[in-house]
Enzyme design. Structure first.
Site, short mmCIF file in Angstrom:
data_model
loop_
_atom_site.label_atom_id
_atom_site.label_comp_id
_atom_site.label_asym_id
_atom_site.label_seq_id
_atom_site.Cartn_x
_atom_site.Cartn_y
_atom_site.Cartn_z
N ARG A 112 0.73 -1.17 0.14
CA ARG A 112 -0.12 0.10 0.11
C ARG A 112 0.84 1.27 0.29
O ARG A 112 0.22 2.37 -0.13
CB ARG A 112 -0.88 -0.04 1.23
N ALA A 121 -9.47 -0.44 -18.15
CA ALA A 121 -10.06 -1.17 -19.28
C ALA A 121 -11.71 -0.94 -19.20
O ALA A 121 -12.57 -1.37 -19.72
CB ALA A 121 -10.11 -2.80 -18.70
N ASP A 205 9.34 4.38 -2.73
CA ASP A 205 10.67 5.01 -2.06
C ASP A 205 11.36 3.72 -1.86
O ASP A 205 11.03 2.63 -1.68
CB ASP A 205 10.35 6.02 -0.75
N ARG A 216 8.63 -10.40 -1.91
CA ARG A 216 8.39 -11.05 -3.03
C ARG A 216 9.56 -11.62 -3.85
O ARG A 216 9.30 -12.14 -5.00
CB ARG A 216 7.84 -9.94 -3.98
C1 LIG Z 1 4.11 -15.30 0.70
C2 LIG Z 1 2.80 -14.30 0.81
C3 LIG Z 1 1.60 -14.92 1.18
C4 LIG Z 1 0.47 -14.13 1.06
N1 LIG Z 1 -0.82 -14.57 1.61
C5 LIG Z 1 -1.80 -13.79 1.76
C6 LIG Z 1 -3.20 -14.40 1.54
O1 LIG Z 1 -3.27 -15.60 1.66
N2 LIG Z 1 -4.17 -13.40 1.91
C7 LIG Z 1 -4.04 -12.15 2.08
O2 LIG Z 1 -5.04 -11.71 2.07
N3 LIG Z 1 -2.82 -11.81 1.91
C8 LIG Z 1 -1.65 -12.49 1.64
N4 LIG Z 1 -0.38 -11.95 1.38
C9 LIG Z 1 -0.38 -10.42 1.60
C10 LIG Z 1 0.27 -9.95 2.63
O3 LIG Z 1 -0.75 -10.24 3.88
C11 LIG Z 1 0.48 -8.48 2.85
O4 LIG Z 1 -0.77 -7.78 2.73
C12 LIG Z 1 1.51 -8.04 1.59
O5 LIG Z 1 2.68 -8.67 1.49
C13 LIG Z 1 1.69 -6.59 1.87
O6 LIG Z 1 2.31 -6.41 3.23
P1 LIG Z 1 2.49 -5.17 3.91
O7 LIG Z 1 1.30 -4.75 4.50
O8 LIG Z 1 3.66 -5.41 4.98
O9 LIG Z 1 3.03 -4.07 2.89
P2 LIG Z 1 2.68 -2.72 2.64
O10 LIG Z 1 1.13 -2.41 2.08
O11 LIG Z 1 3.68 -2.23 1.59
O12 LIG Z 1 3.08 -1.85 3.93
C14 LIG Z 1 4.49 -1.62 4.21
C15 LIG Z 1 4.40 -1.48 5.56
O13 LIG Z 1 3.66 -0.18 6.08
C16 LIG Z 1 2.91 -0.24 7.16
N5 LIG Z 1 1.43 -0.08 6.90
C17 LIG Z 1 1.02 0.00 5.55
N6 LIG Z 1 -0.40 0.28 5.74
C18 LIG Z 1 -0.76 0.13 6.94
C19 LIG Z 1 -1.77 0.34 7.70
N7 LIG Z 1 -3.01 0.57 7.08
N8 LIG Z 1 -1.94 0.17 8.95
C20 LIG Z 1 -0.64 -0.09 9.84
N9 LIG Z 1 0.31 -0.21 8.99
C21 LIG Z 1 0.52 -0.09 7.75
C22 LIG Z 1 3.10 -1.72 7.80
O14 LIG Z 1 4.17 -1.70 8.73
C23 LIG Z 1 3.58 -2.53 6.60
O15 LIG Z 1 4.51 -3.57 6.94
C24 LIG Z 1 0.57 -12.68 1.42
C25 LIG Z 1 1.98 -12.07 1.00
C26 LIG Z 1 3.15 -12.76 0.78
C27 LIG Z 1 4.42 -12.16 0.62
#
Ligand SMILES: Cc1cc2nc3c(=O)[nH]c(=O)nc-3n(C[C@H](O)[C@H](O)[C@H](O)COP(=O)(O)OP(=O)(O)OC[C@H]3O[C@@H](n4cnc5c(N)ncnc54)[C@H](O)[C@@H]3O)c2cc1C
Length: 291
Positions: A112, A121, A205, A216
């Site tokens: 995010r 599309a 960034d 990933r």
């Molecule tokens: C191997 C793998 C399997 C997965 N399987 C699933 C699945 O089965 N189902 C599913 O739904 N998803 C799945 N995901 C997605 C996963 O749960 C995360 O949504 C995704 O990897 C994004 O991670 P993130 O939120 O850390 O990253 P980003 O959205 O890039 O955020 C980076 C960091 O910013 C902070 N942050 C961003 N937004 C917020 C917020 N609103 N509140 C608090 N902190 C925030 C957090 O610290 C976060 O770690 C999978 C991901 C991986 C890598």
């Protein structure tokens, strides 16, 4: 009333473009996919340095005189990454143009912290491009990882899978027919399979990009998105080589130990858990550590 006075401060030394004058740098992914690096901030930096310089510049504001002891770029960057002092890495930004299948985009969009603008599309016709793995890369369901695939299936099953994809892609002809009959683009598209390609501009960034890459490029990520992450890493490595080196050393190829694992190592005893998955993860780490 006169407006504020702007004072121009030129670079003290000659500068160079971190993209070497290129408008973009492309890496082809799969059959129709692409990751292109289209811009970087900072773009111009003093001769002899890399865009890592922007990280060092920001860090020195926070550490001030304290950086006298850490006054070498490489050492400072490695220190920052080891100690998770992350904000200086947010001073570098990358803008990519990515062409990927919708099932990859769905995983990607979960990150995010980037700025995204995607192909519409509703506004334009979806191009006739579908992701088709090669017969050798049709993976069977993994027995150990419920989310993953590993060994290739036999040739007959791979053929059947590719025929199934072919039938799904056949929907494109129906899509075109319905557009001709006047069905709106926004509705006609909903019958297309998720291996159809979409594209977007994605700006992020470096701190958040490293977070994306750590998830990933990891072996637990689906192979298709991993290929895109690997392409991105190849594109940024020459631009921020010091950060990429530290990222490899401390995150990508490093390992984290839990309290239970440390206690097991220290006492020379089995891991204090009855959780099979945690035990399997510890076994994998021990194997990596050569224990
Ligand atoms: C191997 C793998 C399997 C997965 N399987 C699933 C699945 O089965 N189902 C599913 O739904 N998803 C799945 N995901 C997605 C996963 O749960 C995360 O949504 C995704 O990897 C994004 O991670 P993130 O939120 O850390 O990253 P980003 O959205 O890039 O955020 C980076 C960091 O910013 C902070 N942050 C961003 N937004 C917020 C917020 N609103 N509140 C608090 N902190 C925030 C957090 O610290 C976060 O770690 C999978 C991901 C991986 C890598």
């Amino acid at each position: 009333m006169p407006g504020p006075t702007v004072k121009r401060v030129p670079f003290e030394s000659p500068t160079h473009d971190v993209m070497g004058g290129d408008a973009r740098r492309d890496v082809k992914v799969h059959d129709h996919g692409l990751v292109a690096l289209v811009d970087v901030m900072p773009r111009m930096i003093p001769e002899g340095r890399t865009a890592d310089a922007a990280i060092v510049q920001a860090a020195r504001v926070s550490y001030g005189q304290g950086t006298k002891r850490l006054n070498e770029d490489r050492g400072l960057i490695r220190y920052l990454l080891r100690h998770r002092h992350t904000t200086p890495f947010e001073m570098v930004e990358f803008k990519f143009h990515v062409v990927m299948p919708i099932f990859v985009a769905r995983q990607w969009i979960r990150h995010r912290t980037a700025n995204v603008n995607e192909y519409s599309a509703r506004y334009s016709v979806v191009p006739d491009r579908f992701y088709t793995p090669t017969a050798e890369s049709v993976r069977g369901q993994s027995a150990t990882n419920r989310q993953g695939g590993d060994e290739a299936v036999d040739a007959g099953t791979a053929k059947e899978f590719l025929e199934y994809l072919d039938r799904c892609q056949g929907q494109y002809r129906e899509y075109e027919k319905l557009l001709e009959k006047g069905v709106s683009r926004e509705l006609a598209r909903i019958g297309l399979p998720v291996n159809v390609y979409t594209e977007w501009y994605w700006k992020c960034d470096l701190h958040n990009l490293l977070h994306f890459l750590s998830l990933r490029m990891d072996s637990h990520a689906q192979a298709e998105i991993r290929d895109y992450a690997d392409a991105m890493f190849a594109l940024i490595e020459p631009i921020v080589p010091l950060t990429c080196e530290a990222f490899r050393d401390y995150r990508l190829e490093g390992a984290h130990l839990t309290r239970l694992e440390i206690e097991s190592l220290r006492a020379g005893k089995p891991l204090a858990t009855d959780n099979k998955r945690e035990q399997a993860e510890w076994d994998a780490k021990r194997a990596r550590l050569g224990l």
